[in-house]
Design a protein around this motif. Structure first.
Motif, PDB file in Angstrom:
ATOM      1  N   LEU A 283     -23.036  -2.405  15.145  1.00  0.00           N
ATOM      2  CA  LEU A 283     -21.440  -2.866  15.045  1.00  0.00           C
ATOM      3  C   LEU A 283     -21.063  -2.264  16.631  1.00  0.00           C
ATOM      4  O   LEU A 283     -21.046  -1.605  16.782  1.00  0.00           O
ATOM      5  N   LYS A 284     -20.861  -3.613  17.339  1.00  0.00           N
ATOM      6  CA  LYS A 284     -20.333  -3.668  18.522  1.00  0.00           C
ATOM      7  C   LYS A 284     -18.840  -3.469  18.688  1.00  0.00           C
ATOM      8  O   LYS A 284     -18.295  -3.230  19.717  1.00  0.00           O
ATOM      9  N   SER A 285     -18.133  -4.236  17.554  1.00  0.00           N
ATOM     10  CA  SER A 285     -16.782  -4.210  17.746  1.00  0.00           C
ATOM     11  C   SER A 285     -16.065  -4.630  16.379  1.00  0.00           C
ATOM     12  O   SER A 285     -16.684  -5.094  15.681  1.00  0.00           O
ATOM     13  N   LEU A 286     -14.998  -3.695  16.266  1.00  0.00           N
ATOM     14  CA  LEU A 286     -14.099  -3.974  15.132  1.00  0.00           C
ATOM     15  C   LEU A 286     -12.823  -4.508  15.378  1.00  0.00           C
ATOM     16  O   LEU A 286     -12.232  -3.670  15.980  1.00  0.00           O
ATOM     17  N   ILE A 287     -12.663  -5.838  15.192  1.00  0.00           N
ATOM     18  CA  ILE A 287     -11.377  -6.325  15.684  1.00  0.00           C
ATOM     19  C   ILE A 287     -10.259  -6.365  14.934  1.00  0.00           C
ATOM     20  O   ILE A 287     -10.435  -7.240  13.659  1.00  0.00           O
ATOM     21  N   ILE A 288      -9.100  -5.774  14.748  1.00  0.00           N
ATOM     22  CA  ILE A 288      -7.985  -5.801  13.597  1.00  0.00           C
ATOM     23  C   ILE A 288      -7.039  -6.761  14.245  1.00  0.00           C
ATOM     24  O   ILE A 288      -6.383  -6.427  15.152  1.00  0.00           O
ATOM     25  N   VAL A 289      -6.652  -8.003  13.525  1.00  0.00           N
ATOM     26  CA  VAL A 289      -5.925  -8.888  13.887  1.00  0.00           C
ATOM     27  C   VAL A 289      -4.660  -8.889  13.226  1.00  0.00           C
ATOM     28  O   VAL A 289      -4.408  -8.297  12.027  1.00  0.00           O
ATOM     29  N   HIS A 290      -3.489  -8.902  13.912  1.00  0.00           N
ATOM     30  CA  HIS A 290      -2.058  -8.319  13.451  1.00  0.00           C
ATOM     31  C   HIS A 290      -2.017  -7.099  12.744  1.00  0.00           C
ATOM     32  O   HIS A 290      -1.829  -6.986  11.471  1.00  0.00           O
ATOM     33  N   PRO A 291      -2.322  -6.373  13.770  1.00  0.00           N
ATOM     34  CA  PRO A 291      -2.402  -4.698  13.131  1.00  0.00           C
ATOM     35  C   PRO A 291      -0.774  -4.269  12.496  1.00  0.00           C
ATOM     36  O   PRO A 291       0.126  -4.553  13.425  1.00  0.00           O
ATOM     37  N   SER A 292      -0.669  -3.808  11.476  1.00  0.00           N
ATOM     38  CA  SER A 292       0.331  -3.147  11.013  1.00  0.00           C
ATOM     39  C   SER A 292       0.471  -1.637  11.162  1.00  0.00           C
ATOM     40  O   SER A 292      -0.415  -0.987  11.481  1.00  0.00           O
ATOM     41  N   TRP A 293       1.970  -1.097  11.045  1.00  0.00           N
ATOM     42  CA  TRP A 293       1.912   0.303  11.032  1.00  0.00           C
ATOM     43  C   TRP A 293       1.294   0.867  10.056  1.00  0.00           C
ATOM     44  O   TRP A 293       0.513   2.189  10.224  1.00  0.00           O
ATOM     45  N   PHE A 294       0.855   0.291   8.953  1.00  0.00           N
ATOM     46  CA  PHE A 294       0.169   0.966   7.755  1.00  0.00           C
ATOM     47  C   PHE A 294      -1.188   1.219   8.005  1.00  0.00           C
ATOM     48  O   PHE A 294      -1.947   2.117   7.919  1.00  0.00           O
ATOM     49  N   ILE A 295      -1.841  -0.103   8.585  1.00  0.00           N
ATOM     50  CA  ILE A 295      -3.389   0.179   8.982  1.00  0.00           C
ATOM     51  C   ILE A 295      -3.787   1.012  10.275  1.00  0.00           C
ATOM     52  O   ILE A 295      -4.695   1.629  10.124  1.00  0.00           O
ATOM     53  N   ARG A 296      -2.644   1.103  11.019  1.00  0.00           N
ATOM     54  CA  ARG A 296      -2.683   2.124  12.072  1.00  0.00           C
ATOM     55  C   ARG A 296      -2.787   3.421  11.577  1.00  0.00           C
ATOM     56  O   ARG A 296      -3.502   4.443  12.064  1.00  0.00           O
ATOM     57  N   THR A 297      -1.852   3.787  10.752  1.00  0.00           N
ATOM     58  CA  THR A 297      -1.821   5.115   9.938  1.00  0.00           C
ATOM     59  C   THR A 297      -3.003   5.334   9.397  1.00  0.00           C
ATOM     60  O   THR A 297      -3.330   6.650   9.638  1.00  0.00           O
ATOM     61  N   VAL A 298      -3.643   4.344   8.696  1.00  0.00           N
ATOM     62  CA  VAL A 298      -4.664   4.710   7.699  1.00  0.00           C
ATOM     63  C   VAL A 298      -5.846   5.120   8.615  1.00  0.00           C
ATOM     64  O   VAL A 298      -6.841   6.074   8.302  1.00  0.00           O
ATOM     65  N   LEU A 299      -6.165   4.474   9.754  1.00  0.00           N
ATOM     66  CA  LEU A 299      -7.210   4.811  10.639  1.00  0.00           C
ATOM     67  C   LEU A 299      -6.972   5.954  11.392  1.00  0.00           C
ATOM     68  O   LEU A 299      -7.882   6.810  11.494  1.00  0.00           O
ATOM     69  N   ALA A 300      -5.678   6.478  11.699  1.00  0.00           N
ATOM     70  CA  ALA A 300      -5.542   7.738  12.311  1.00  0.00           C
ATOM     71  C   ALA A 300      -5.864   9.086  11.314  1.00  0.00           C
ATOM     72  O   ALA A 300      -6.237   9.820  11.820  1.00  0.00           O
ATOM     73  N   ILE A 301      -5.206   8.755   9.952  1.00  0.00           N
ATOM     74  CA  ILE A 301      -5.666   9.547   8.987  1.00  0.00           C
ATOM     75  C   ILE A 301      -7.190   9.681   8.737  1.00  0.00           C
ATOM     76  O   ILE A 301      -7.768  10.680   8.359  1.00  0.00           O
ATOM     77  N   SER A 302      -7.949   8.763   8.886  1.00  0.00           N
ATOM     78  CA  SER A 302      -9.385   8.464   8.962  1.00  0.00           C
ATOM     79  C   SER A 302     -10.182   9.121   9.910  1.00  0.00           C
ATOM     80  O   SER A 302     -11.551   9.335   9.670  1.00  0.00           O
ATOM     81  N   ARG A 303      -9.562   9.578  10.872  1.00  0.00           N
ATOM     82  CA  ARG A 303     -10.161  10.109  12.047  1.00  0.00           C
ATOM     83  C   ARG A 303     -11.280  11.373  11.749  1.00  0.00           C
ATOM     84  O   ARG A 303     -12.336  11.395  12.349  1.00  0.00           O
ATOM     85  N   PRO A 304     -10.942  12.056  10.892  1.00  0.00           N
ATOM     86  CA  PRO A 304     -11.764  13.129  10.497  1.00  0.00           C
ATOM     87  C   PRO A 304     -13.288  12.875  10.019  1.00  0.00           C
ATOM     88  O   PRO A 304     -14.052  13.708  10.426  1.00  0.00           O
TER      89      PRO A 304
END
Length: 239
Positions: free
Chosen positions: A136-157
């Motif tokens: 996987l070379k890239s994960l492009i998120i189109v039209h990111p919302s605050w919710f998806i950004r929050t989910v990814l931030a929580i998923s960092r661990p």
């Protein structure tokens, strides 16, 4: 084929002994383990994964994930559907990806009740084998919302730093077109409408505010000036 839904099971015909209780099943191998997918339950949601063609040289696949096609969380069988849809997505990647690849995640026009939960995303990440993670070379998120950004931030661990660095946010389809060939990328109508509404709102906000013009007096300027002079002279005489 590029541009088509990732319905890797053709017309959904059941495998040997797959028809039971009016359902259709398909057996897949993921991580050297055998799993059965309930095709009957996930058929309305198979458009969630499509083949978007290739980029660069070779068979570098573009995998399009349209979140707007995910099931509504209010459905009574939601967790069962998501469990089978999860197996379908992972097995789709196994078959669609030959070399390097990228995932285009279309987040626009997706209400929160259709957003995948953290547990579902975590399970997807953990069950993707090492080859798919590495290629996987890239994960492009189109039209990111605050919710998806929050989910990814929580998923960092539980997500590696290398994976996090592959995430790229794109705020419009026009910007996406600058990154990948769009010839075979199928954009859902709801996402196109979402994009148009955003562009319209942006154009309206960019318009200059209308100028405020004071209403003009019905009297002619000369008449008004003469009246003012006359009143002034009268005051002087009285004084």
């Amino acid at each position: 084929m590029p541009g088509d839904s990732a319905d890797l099971f053709g017309d959904g015909a059941a495998d040997e002994g797959g028809a039971a209780n009016g359902r259709l099943w398909r057996t897949v191998i993921i991580g050297e383990q055998e799993h059965r997918i309930d095709l009957h339950m996930i058929r309305p949601y198979m458009k969630v994964v499509t083949h978007g063609g290739y980029y660069g040289e070779g068979l570098n696949a573009i995998i399009v994930f349209a979140a707007c096609f995910l099931p509504d969380s209010s459905l009574p069988d939601y967790h069962y559907i998501m469990e089978n849809l999860f197996l379908y997505v992972i097995s789709s990647l196994e078959l669609l990806v030959a070399e390097d690849y990228m995932i285009v995640y279309l987040n626009g026009a997706t209400p929160r009740r259709r957003m995948p939960g953290i547990g579902w995303l975590k399970k997807c990440y953990q069950m993707i084998d090492r080859r798919l993670r590495k290629n996987l070379k890239s994960l492009i998120i189109v039209h990111p919302s605050w919710f998806i950004r929050t989910v990814l931030a929580i998923s960092r661990p539980f997500i590696s730093v290398k994976f996090i660095n592959k995430i790229q946010y794109v705020h419009s389809l026009e910007d996406l077109e600058q990154l990948i060939p769009m010839e075979h990328v199928q954009i859902p109508d709801c996402v196109l409408q979402y994009e148009e509404e955003r562009l319209r709102a942006r154009r309206e906000s960019a318009r200059p505010p209308p100028e405020f013009v004071l209403p003009r007096s019905e009297e002619k300027p000369e008449a008004a000036s003469a009246e003012i002079r006359s009143a002034s002279e009268t005051d002087d005489q009285e004084t």
